[in-house]
Design a protein around this motif. Structure first.
Motif, short mmCIF file in Angstrom:
data_model
loop_
_atom_site.label_atom_id
_atom_site.label_comp_id
_atom_site.label_asym_id
_atom_site.label_seq_id
_atom_site.Cartn_x
_atom_site.Cartn_y
_atom_site.Cartn_z
N GLU A 75 -0.43 -6.62 7.00
CA GLU A 75 -0.60 -5.32 7.55
C GLU A 75 -1.27 -4.22 6.82
OE1 GLU A 75 3.33 -3.06 8.17
OE2 GLU A 75 3.65 -5.18 8.47
N CYS A 76 -1.82 -3.43 7.45
CA CYS A 76 -2.40 -2.29 6.65
C CYS A 76 -1.28 -1.36 6.32
CB CYS A 76 -3.54 -1.43 7.61
SG CYS A 76 -4.39 -0.12 6.74
N VAL A 77 -0.99 -0.95 5.22
CA VAL A 77 -0.13 -0.25 4.67
C VAL A 77 -0.26 1.33 4.52
CG1 VAL A 77 0.91 -1.94 3.29
CG2 VAL A 77 -0.35 -0.50 2.27
N CYS A 78 -1.43 1.68 4.81
CA CYS A 78 -1.64 3.20 4.77
C CYS A 78 -1.02 3.73 6.16
CB CYS A 78 -3.03 3.27 5.15
SG CYS A 78 -3.67 5.13 5.39
N PRO A 79 -0.12 4.89 5.86
CA PRO A 79 0.30 5.45 6.90
C PRO A 79 -0.60 6.32 7.83
CG PRO A 79 0.86 6.74 4.76
CD PRO A 79 0.14 5.47 4.51
N PHE A 80 -1.81 6.47 7.61
CA PHE A 80 -2.79 7.18 8.24
C PHE A 80 -3.58 6.33 9.18
CE2 PHE A 80 -1.38 9.92 4.62
CZ PHE A 80 -1.32 11.23 5.24
N HIS A 81 -3.87 5.32 8.59
CA HIS A 81 -5.03 4.34 9.26
C HIS A 81 -4.53 3.16 9.69
CE1 HIS A 81 -7.26 7.25 6.56
NE2 HIS A 81 -7.44 7.72 8.01
N ASP A 82 -5.08 2.12 10.70
CA ASP A 82 -4.54 1.00 10.80
C ASP A 82 -5.48 -0.24 10.09
OD1 ASP A 82 -6.64 0.80 12.24
OD2 ASP A 82 -5.68 0.58 14.36
N SER A 83 -6.60 0.24 9.58
CA SER A 83 -7.59 -1.05 8.93
C SER A 83 -8.53 -0.22 7.96
CB SER A 83 -8.38 -1.48 10.05
OG SER A 83 -9.22 -0.48 10.75
N CYS A 84 -7.69 0.69 6.97
CA CYS A 84 -8.68 1.15 6.07
C CYS A 84 -8.64 0.22 4.57
CB CYS A 84 -8.18 2.82 5.73
SG CYS A 84 -6.73 2.76 4.82
N PHE A 85 -9.40 0.64 3.81
CA PHE A 85 -9.80 -0.08 2.62
C PHE A 85 -8.52 -0.31 1.71
CE2 PHE A 85 -12.71 -0.11 -1.47
CZ PHE A 85 -12.25 -1.60 -1.79
N GLU A 86 -7.96 1.20 1.65
CA GLU A 86 -6.95 1.10 0.73
C GLU A 86 -5.61 0.41 1.54
OE1 GLU A 86 -5.46 4.78 -1.61
OE2 GLU A 86 -3.70 4.61 -0.04
N GLY A 87 -5.35 0.67 2.43
CA GLY A 87 -4.40 -0.06 3.43
C GLY A 87 -4.29 -1.44 3.41
N LEU A 88 -5.55 -1.98 3.28
CA LEU A 88 -5.63 -3.58 3.44
C LEU A 88 -5.88 -4.01 1.82
CD1 LEU A 88 -8.28 -3.75 6.36
CD2 LEU A 88 -5.70 -4.47 6.48
N ALA A 89 -6.18 -3.56 0.88
CA ALA A 89 -6.67 -4.05 -0.25
C ALA A 89 -6.05 -3.63 -1.55
CB ALA A 89 -8.28 -4.05 -0.39
N ALA A 90 -5.30 -2.46 -1.31
CA ALA A 90 -4.66 -2.20 -2.83
C ALA A 90 -3.30 -3.00 -2.96
CB ALA A 90 -4.13 -0.61 -2.45
N GLY A 91 -2.83 -2.56 -4.18
CA GLY A 91 -1.86 -3.40 -4.55
C GLY A 91 -0.56 -3.73 -3.81
N PRO A 92 -0.12 -2.44 -3.30
CA PRO A 92 0.98 -2.57 -2.37
C PRO A 92 0.73 -3.47 -1.01
CG PRO A 92 0.83 -0.43 -2.99
CD PRO A 92 -0.51 -0.93 -3.47
N SER A 93 -0.65 -3.58 -0.50
CA SER A 93 -0.64 -4.22 0.73
C SER A 93 -0.87 -5.84 0.12
CB SER A 93 -2.27 -4.04 1.08
OG SER A 93 -2.67 -4.62 2.22
N ILE A 94 -1.33 -6.16 -0.99
CA ILE A 94 -1.18 -7.38 -1.54
C ILE A 94 0.12 -7.99 -1.62
CG2 ILE A 94 -1.84 -8.72 -3.73
CD1 ILE A 94 -4.22 -7.01 -4.17
N GLU A 95 1.13 -7.13 -2.27
CA GLU A 95 2.52 -7.40 -2.43
C GLU A 95 3.22 -7.70 -1.08
OE1 GLU A 95 6.54 -5.87 -4.49
OE2 GLU A 95 4.72 -4.74 -4.63
N LYS A 96 2.91 -6.85 -0.16
CA LYS A 96 3.53 -6.84 1.29
C LYS A 96 3.07 -8.24 1.92
CE LYS A 96 5.41 -4.25 4.99
NZ LYS A 96 5.49 -2.83 5.70
N ARG A 97 1.86 -8.42 2.00
CA ARG A 97 1.18 -9.62 2.42
C ARG A 97 1.68 -10.77 1.96
NH1 ARG A 97 -3.50 -8.48 1.47
NH2 ARG A 97 -4.10 -7.48 3.43
N TRP A 98 1.82 -10.97 0.72
CA TRP A 98 2.23 -12.51 0.07
C TRP A 98 3.43 -12.08 -0.50
CZ3 TRP A 98 -1.42 -15.57 1.62
CH2 TRP A 98 -2.81 -14.84 1.86
N GLY A 99 4.19 -11.30 -0.58
CA GLY A 99 5.55 -11.29 -1.16
C GLY A 99 5.86 -11.26 -2.49
#
Length: 290
Positions: free
Chosen positions: A166-190
């Protein structure tokens, strides 16, 4: 002459002294807590140094409009303790020397343009991909500010259909940061990115998002070079994957000599993670000359 440099980050503040050649003579790191706790430590450090100017490369958003009443302020940052903090005024009032000021990512780009792999270029992009994603832009030989400053991490790139994260950005549902930054990687893969080095599916998806964003930046800003830094980009296996995605999605539309060799077009940061502090030295040099 000696120059002060402050790379003001959300996690740590790097303070350094350097010379006119960008050479770092000494540096320390101070944890970023609150202004009341952090700023006195920074100022105490620089007060003991014989510096003629200081450059600040700062996390944001920040106000870069010198005509604004809030020039030099950190503005709508999610770090609530620093919201509406006048960092330039604080430093200038304590040290009584010229202060150069820009975003942290513009500072990193300035370091690469002045001393690193983009030396001699007039148009380039620096992206940091780590806890967040930010980007600095130089166009026609000048750092781009515009209305505020570029927020390259928040372009909308669209979530891939097979991405179960999921996109982790609190503002957008599919932005670059929300989909590809470190926290997104960690949330997606554990697990954190550095623990997933040997899992190809992690990096195939990551490269797809990064490569897509780079095509958009190439189309809109026409840079002569794209430089990628930050913790996620320490995964060097990403670079050939990103270049492959970029080439596929560019689909031959732009046909220039620069794009004939993507290994010299999409490149890692070249200054051993010192590009930000070296850029801050250059901000200080420029402030002294104004």
């Amino acid at each position: 002459m000696m120059y002060g440099a402050l790379e003001a980050g959300g996690t740590k503040m790097v303070c350094a002294v350097g010379d006119e050649n960008g050479r770092i003579l000494e540096q320390i790191s101070i944890p970023t807590s609150t202004p009341d706790d952090t700023m006195p430590k920074i100022l105490d450090y620089f007060k003991t140094k014989d510096i003629c100017a200081i450059g600040i490369a700062c996390f944001g958003p920040i106000d870069l409009d010198k005509k604004s009443n809030t020039y030099g302020y950190i503005t709508s940052t999610p770090k609530t303790e620093w919201k509406n903090f006048n960092i330039v005024g604080c430093v200038r009032g304590a040290l009584h020397i010229p202060v150069g000021f820009d975003t942290d990512v513009n500072g990193s780009l300035l370091g690469e343009i002045t001393y690193g792999c983009a030396k001699g270029l007039t148009d380039a992009i620096y992206l940091t991909i780590g806890t967040g994603i930010g980007g600095g832009v130089m166009t026609n030989g000048k750092l781009l500010h515009g209305m505020l400053h570029p927020e390259l991490g928040h372009i909308i790139i669209g979530k891939r259909a097979d991405d179960k994260g999921e996109c982790v950005c609190p503002f957008h549902d599919s932005c670059f940061e929300g989909l590809a930054a470190g926290p997104s990687i960690e949330k997606r893969w554990g697990r954190k990115a550095k623990e997933l080095s040997d899992d190809p599916k992690v990096w195939e998806l990551e490269a797809d998002y990064i490569g897509t964003a780079l095509v958009n930046f190439c189309m809109t800003l026409s840079p002569q070079k794209i430089i990628l830094g930050g913790g996620v980009m320490h995964q060097m296996q990403l670079f050939p994957l990103i270049r492959d995605v970029f080439k596929k999605k560019m689909a031959g539309y732009i046909n220039t000599k620069t794009l004939e060799n993507l290994e010299t077009y999409i490149v890692p940061a070249s200054l051993n993670d010192d590009q930000g502090i070296m850029g801050a030295i250059k901000l200080a040099i420029d402030a002294k000359m104004e």
